[in-house]
Design a protein around this motif. Structure first.
Motif, mmCIF file in Angstrom:
data_model
loop_
_atom_site.group_PDB
_atom_site.id
_atom_site.type_symbol
_atom_site.label_atom_id
_atom_site.label_comp_id
_atom_site.label_asym_id
_atom_site.label_seq_id
_atom_site.Cartn_x
_atom_site.Cartn_y
_atom_site.Cartn_z
ATOM 1 N N PHE A 237 -6.980 2.674 -23.480
ATOM 2 C CA PHE A 237 -8.105 2.648 -22.528
ATOM 3 C C PHE A 237 -8.365 1.205 -22.128
ATOM 4 N N THR A 238 -7.606 0.767 -21.128
ATOM 5 C CA THR A 238 -7.762 -0.585 -20.597
ATOM 6 C C THR A 238 -9.044 -0.660 -19.763
ATOM 7 N N VAL A 239 -9.375 -1.864 -19.300
ATOM 8 C CA VAL A 239 -10.554 -2.028 -18.444
ATOM 9 C C VAL A 239 -10.421 -1.179 -17.181
ATOM 10 N N GLN A 240 -9.207 -1.107 -16.624
ATOM 11 C CA GLN A 240 -8.986 -0.298 -15.425
ATOM 12 C C GLN A 240 -9.247 1.192 -15.702
ATOM 13 N N GLU A 241 -8.811 1.657 -16.893
ATOM 14 C CA GLU A 241 -9.087 3.049 -17.254
ATOM 15 C C GLU A 241 -10.590 3.285 -17.441
ATOM 16 N N LEU A 242 -11.254 2.338 -18.112
ATOM 17 C CA LEU A 242 -12.696 2.459 -18.293
ATOM 18 C C LEU A 242 -13.403 2.515 -16.946
ATOM 19 N N ASP A 243 -12.928 1.689 -15.991
ATOM 20 C CA ASP A 243 -13.513 1.698 -14.643
ATOM 21 C C ASP A 243 -13.415 3.087 -14.011
ATOM 22 N N TRP A 244 -12.229 3.705 -14.138
ATOM 23 C CA TRP A 244 -12.023 5.008 -13.493
ATOM 24 C C TRP A 244 -12.962 6.064 -14.076
ATOM 25 N N PHE A 245 -13.018 6.158 -15.405
ATOM 26 C CA PHE A 245 -13.858 7.181 -16.048
ATOM 27 C C PHE A 245 -15.336 6.896 -15.821
ATOM 28 N N CYS A 246 -15.711 5.618 -15.879
ATOM 29 C CA CYS A 246 -17.116 5.243 -15.704
ATOM 30 C C CYS A 246 -17.600 5.576 -14.289
ATOM 31 N N LYS A 247 -16.817 5.172 -13.275
ATOM 32 C CA LYS A 247 -17.202 5.426 -11.887
ATOM 33 C C LYS A 247 -17.241 6.918 -11.579
ATOM 34 N N ALA B 27 -17.743 9.459 -13.701
ATOM 35 C CA ALA B 27 -18.899 10.080 -14.363
ATOM 36 C C ALA B 27 -20.170 9.778 -13.579
ATOM 37 N N TYR B 28 -20.328 8.506 -13.154
ATOM 38 C CA TYR B 28 -21.530 8.110 -12.408
ATOM 39 C C TYR B 28 -21.607 8.823 -11.051
ATOM 40 N N ASN B 29 -20.486 8.845 -10.328
ATOM 41 C CA ASN B 29 -20.478 9.479 -9.002
ATOM 42 C C ASN B 29 -20.731 10.985 -9.084
ATOM 43 N N LEU B 30 -20.173 11.651 -10.106
ATOM 44 C CA LEU B 30 -20.424 13.086 -10.277
ATOM 45 C C LEU B 30 -21.897 13.352 -10.536
ATOM 46 N N GLY B 31 -22.512 12.542 -11.413
ATOM 47 C CA GLY B 31 -23.928 12.727 -11.709
ATOM 48 C C GLY B 31 -24.798 12.490 -10.491
ATOM 49 N N LEU B 32 -24.464 11.432 -9.728
ATOM 50 C CA LEU B 32 -25.265 11.089 -8.553
ATOM 51 C C LEU B 32 -25.085 12.114 -7.435
ATOM 52 N N LYS B 33 -23.848 12.522 -7.198
ATOM 53 C CA LYS B 33 -23.547 13.453 -6.105
ATOM 54 C C LYS B 33 -24.156 14.829 -6.337
ATOM 55 N N ASN B 34 -24.205 15.248 -7.594
ATOM 56 C CA ASN B 34 -24.620 16.617 -7.905
ATOM 57 C C ASN B 34 -26.010 16.700 -8.514
ATOM 58 N N ILE C 117 -23.659 14.087 -18.192
ATOM 59 C CA ILE C 117 -22.621 13.310 -17.507
ATOM 60 C C ILE C 117 -23.038 11.844 -17.366
ATOM 61 N N LEU C 118 -24.350 11.603 -17.129
ATOM 62 C CA LEU C 118 -24.825 10.223 -17.021
ATOM 63 C C LEU C 118 -24.814 9.532 -18.384
ATOM 64 N N GLN C 119 -25.053 10.296 -19.455
ATOM 65 C CA GLN C 119 -24.948 9.718 -20.794
ATOM 66 C C GLN C 119 -23.515 9.298 -21.102
ATOM 67 N N CYS C 120 -22.565 10.085 -20.617
ATOM 68 C CA CYS C 120 -21.158 9.695 -20.764
ATOM 69 C C CYS C 120 -20.895 8.371 -20.055
ATOM 70 N N CYS C 121 -21.464 8.222 -18.871
ATOM 71 C CA CYS C 121 -21.303 6.962 -18.129
ATOM 72 C C CYS C 121 -21.856 5.789 -18.933
ATOM 73 N N LEU C 122 -23.055 5.949 -19.506
ATOM 74 C CA LEU C 122 -23.650 4.882 -20.315
ATOM 75 C C LEU C 122 -22.803 4.573 -21.549
ATOM 76 N N SER C 123 -22.282 5.627 -22.191
ATOM 77 C CA SER C 123 -21.458 5.417 -23.382
ATOM 78 C C SER C 123 -20.194 4.648 -23.047
ATOM 79 N N ILE C 124 -19.600 4.942 -21.901
ATOM 80 C CA ILE C 124 -18.386 4.231 -21.474
ATOM 81 C C ILE C 124 -18.708 2.768 -21.158
ATOM 82 N N ILE C 125 -19.840 2.535 -20.495
ATOM 83 C CA ILE C 125 -20.246 1.156 -20.183
ATOM 84 C C ILE C 125 -20.366 0.329 -21.456
ATOM 85 N N SER C 126 -20.885 0.949 -22.521
ATOM 86 C CA SER C 126 -21.081 0.218 -23.782
ATOM 87 C C SER C 126 -19.767 -0.191 -24.446
#
Length: 705
Positions: free
Chosen positions: A446-456, A458-465, A477-486
């Motif tokens: 899970f490189t930084v690029q991979e973290l970027d993909w999963f983080c974005k 998760a955030y976009n799904l939560g915001l869109k829906n 889903i937003l908690q997943c985004c926060l966990s990935i950011i950490s």
């Protein structure tokens, strides 16, 4: 009885009237109506004397006089009803309207309760012409009050009155009564949303309409709302089955459709065999009782497909591979796909992509998702180096998102289950990131690029829906985004760190506002407490992120985020007050037990102090006073508070006192330090802690310039 004269002081008359009212209420409850009438006449006499003195009464005694007059009239109202003199009750009610203080919630609640009892009694006696009038009076009395000033019991009474009022309207069997019931249900829907009791009223209203104009689509829509919102249990399961049967009698196709959604989204995930069996048997009966069509056959086939996959999951997780293969005989493509990939020893992930391509060419996304999810589990348990795990998870998420979007556009059933699956995959991503898997060379998967993909994503799904998904699904889903950011490394570029911080703040904001809405509408106290606690944690997270990034923000962003913080702080205060009141109630109940556990009580007090320490000073100070009193009492008994708890209370009180000293709150600082020294005195360490704190106290120069 008091006589007219100067010696009759207002205070004496108020006490006498209060006693007469209390006695009259006891007589009325006991059914001693003759005694009640006599005692209330005494109350009337005292009230008459007070009326002559009102011009000279101070405001406090004048308020008490008016409040007692209202209580007297409410009791007169009840007595008239008990004596079957509704004409007198009507007269008394009109008199009440003239003297009642509109800003007195206690009197309003008492009047509402009394009118409700009258309306309920008239309904039981089938007096359907008068029952609505008294129930309307009950609702009007309580509904004119500010909800924030009403007790929890009063708010529940308001909903109970609404139920009785709707049924009373329907019992009139008139077009006007039906319309009033419709208007009232629509009104309470706007305030209570998808509460179960409100949805049941809507169903009752729909069932009361004539058979020729019965709205099957509306009935099905309410049932779908129930499916989405109710907590499944034996009683709620039976309730759903009961109403689905009623819908099936009116519209077999809609009944089958709603039952399918109930089975897929709520029943199957429980894996509770009695529920699954009853629901599937009913679904089969419904399919065979009515005329078959291509659509009904396909729908039934989908249900059985889901059942098969549940059995596949269970057999596979138990290592029963032969049984798993037999269950999968009708889904050979998925079985072959899974077998070929799991048996491949090469590090080349092309087999995985071939499986996805095969499934998509067969237009069976669900089959591909199920196979890939099982493969993920196998790879995590036995051969993590066989495939690129982040790539595998990305493929599953893309397929699930595509399938979910198809369902949203078609407004199809089963959307809830698909969203649940998607949330579970993202939660699996978080778990995988926490394990920090690496390839053979020791490089992070899970490189930084991979973290970027999963983080974005998760955030976009939560915001869109945010308006489509259920609130708790958005929180997940937003908690997943926060966990990935950490999990991002500390050495990422400053701009990337700022972007992540801003994304985290928006996650905290969305989750906090969602949680307060859930907490306000939650009936289960334990869940409500949890929602308020989580909300406060996210508010703290927002505040911490904002404080850390404040200097790097432009003025527009800074103003916007500070405005959001001010909104959150209002919510935080609400949460703090609620948690304080509830925890306080729990602690008081524990303390009243004959054989309460001192250690458990101390832990509850610790939780309460932690929650309230940052709130208004008076609340934590009262808690600390109680703690000191408890520690002192228990020290003199055979069950003292555990030393580690006394030490925690002591150091917390002293440190808080020092913090207050640092911001020039000298008086509060003195009180907290004094409590700390009191507690240290009872710490069983030979006086070491007390002497240490006394030394440190000397360095605090209060009131010095």
């Amino acid at each position: 009885m008091a006589q007219r004269g100067d010696h009759n002081k207002p205070g004496h008359l108020l006490r006498l009237e209060k006693l007469a009212i209390k006695t009259g209420r006891s007589c009325t409850v006991a059914g001693e109506l003759e005694y009640a009438r006599t005692v209330l006449q005494k109350a009337a006499d005292y009230n008459g004397l007070l009326q002559t003195l009102q011009a000279n009464l101070p405001s406090e005694e004048l308020d008490a006089c008016k409040r007692l007059e209202t209580e007297y009239l409410i009791l007169r109202l009840v007595l008239a009803w008990k004596e079957d003199r509704l004409d007198v009750a009507d007269y008394t009610y009109e008199k009440l309207l003239g003297c009642q203080n509109p800003n007195d919630p206690v009197s309003a609640e008492n009047l509402a309760d009394s009118c409700f009892e009258i309306g309920k009694d008239l309904t039981a006696k089938k007096n359907f012409s008068l029952a609505p009038k008294w129930l309307e009076r009950a609702y009007e009395s309580i509904n004119t009050q500010n909800l924030e000033q009403l007790s929890r019991e009063a708010i529940e009474l308001r909903l109970t009155i609404s139920q009785a009022l709707v049924r009373a309207y329907l019992n009139t069997n008139t077009a006007d009564g039906f319309q009033k019931a419709e208007d009232h249900v629509r009104y309470i829907e706007s305030g209570f949303g998808d509460k179960l009791v409100v949805l049941l009223l809507r169903l009752e209203l729909l069932l009361s309409s004539p058979a020729e104009v019965f709205d099957s689509n509306a009935y099905a829509s309410v049932l779908r709302r129930m499916i989405s919102s109710l907590d499944i249990s034996d009683s709620s399961f039976n309730l759903m089955i009961h109403h689905i049967r009623k819908l099936d009698d009116k519209s077999p196709s809609l009944g089958s459709s709603v039952l399918d959604e109930f089975i897929v989204s709520r029943v199957l995930p429980t894996q509770h065999d009695p529920w699954v069996e009853r629901a599937v048997v009913l679904r089969t009966q419904m399919a065979t009782t009515h005329r078959e069509t291509l659509e009904t056959i396909q729908a039934l086939s989908t249900i059985f497909d889901r059942l098969v996959w549940k059995r596949v999951d269970a057999s596979f997780s138990q290592g029963e591979l032969d049984i798993t293969e037999k269950w999968c005989h009708d889904r050979g493509m998925a079985s072959d796909c899974l077998r070929h990939i799991s048996e491949a020893s090469s590090d080349d992930p092309q087999y995985l992509y071939a499986c996805c391509v095969d499934a998509q060419e067969a237009e069976d996304k669900l089959c591909a998702i199920e196979a890939l999810r099982q493969l993920i589990q196998k790879c995590e348990c036995s051969c993590p180096e066989a495939v690129n795990l982040p790539a595998l998870l990305r493929i599953v998420i893309r397929l699930q998102t595509s399938l979910m979007n198809d369902q949203v556009q078609a407004q199809a059933d089963g959307l809830h289950s698909l969203i649940e699956d998607l949330c579970q995959v993202f939660e699996g991503v978080v778990t995988a990131i926490q394990r920090d898997p690496r390839d053979k060379e020791g490089n992070k998967l899970f490189t930084v690029q991979e973290l970027d993909w999963f983080c974005k994503n998760a955030y976009n799904l939560g915001l869109k829906n945010i308006r489509i998904w259920q609130p708790r699904q958005n929180i997940r889903i937003l908690q997943c985004c926060l966990s990935i950011i950490s999990k991002y490394p500390q050495d990422i570029p400053a701009q990337a760190a700022d972007d992540l911080s801003l994304r985290a703040m928006f996650c905290h904001f969305l989750m906090a506002t969602t949680l307060i809405a859930l907490a306000r509408s939650e009936d289960n106290v334990e869940a409500q407490l949890q929602d308020y606690l989580m909300m406060r944690n996210h508010i703290k997270g927002f505040d911490t992120e904002l404080e850390a990034r404040l200097d790097t923000l432009d003025e527009v962003s800074k103003d916007d985020l500070q405005m959001k913080l001010s909104t959150l702080l209002v919510f935080d205060f609400e949460g703090a007050i609620f948690l304080y009141s509830m925890l306080r109630k729990i602690i008081n109940e524990i303390f009243l037990l004959e054989k309460f556990d001192n250690e458990k009580l101390a832990k509850y007090l610790r939780c309460l102090l932690k929650v309230m320490l940052a709130s208004d000073p008076e609340h934590p100070l009262k808690i600390m006073e109680d703690i000191c009193r408890l520690v002192k009492q228990c020290a003199e008994s055979q069950q003292p508070i555990p030393p580690q708890e006394v030490e925690w209370f002591t150091t917390t009180a002293f440190n808080h006192g020092v913090d207050l000293y640092g911001v020039n709150e000298d008086e509060l600082s003195k009180q907290w330090i004094a409590h700390a020294l009191t507690l240290a005195h009872y710490h069983q360490d030979g006086g070491d802690l007390e002497r240490e704190l006394q030394k440190r106290q000397i360095s605090l120069n209060w009131d010095s310039e």
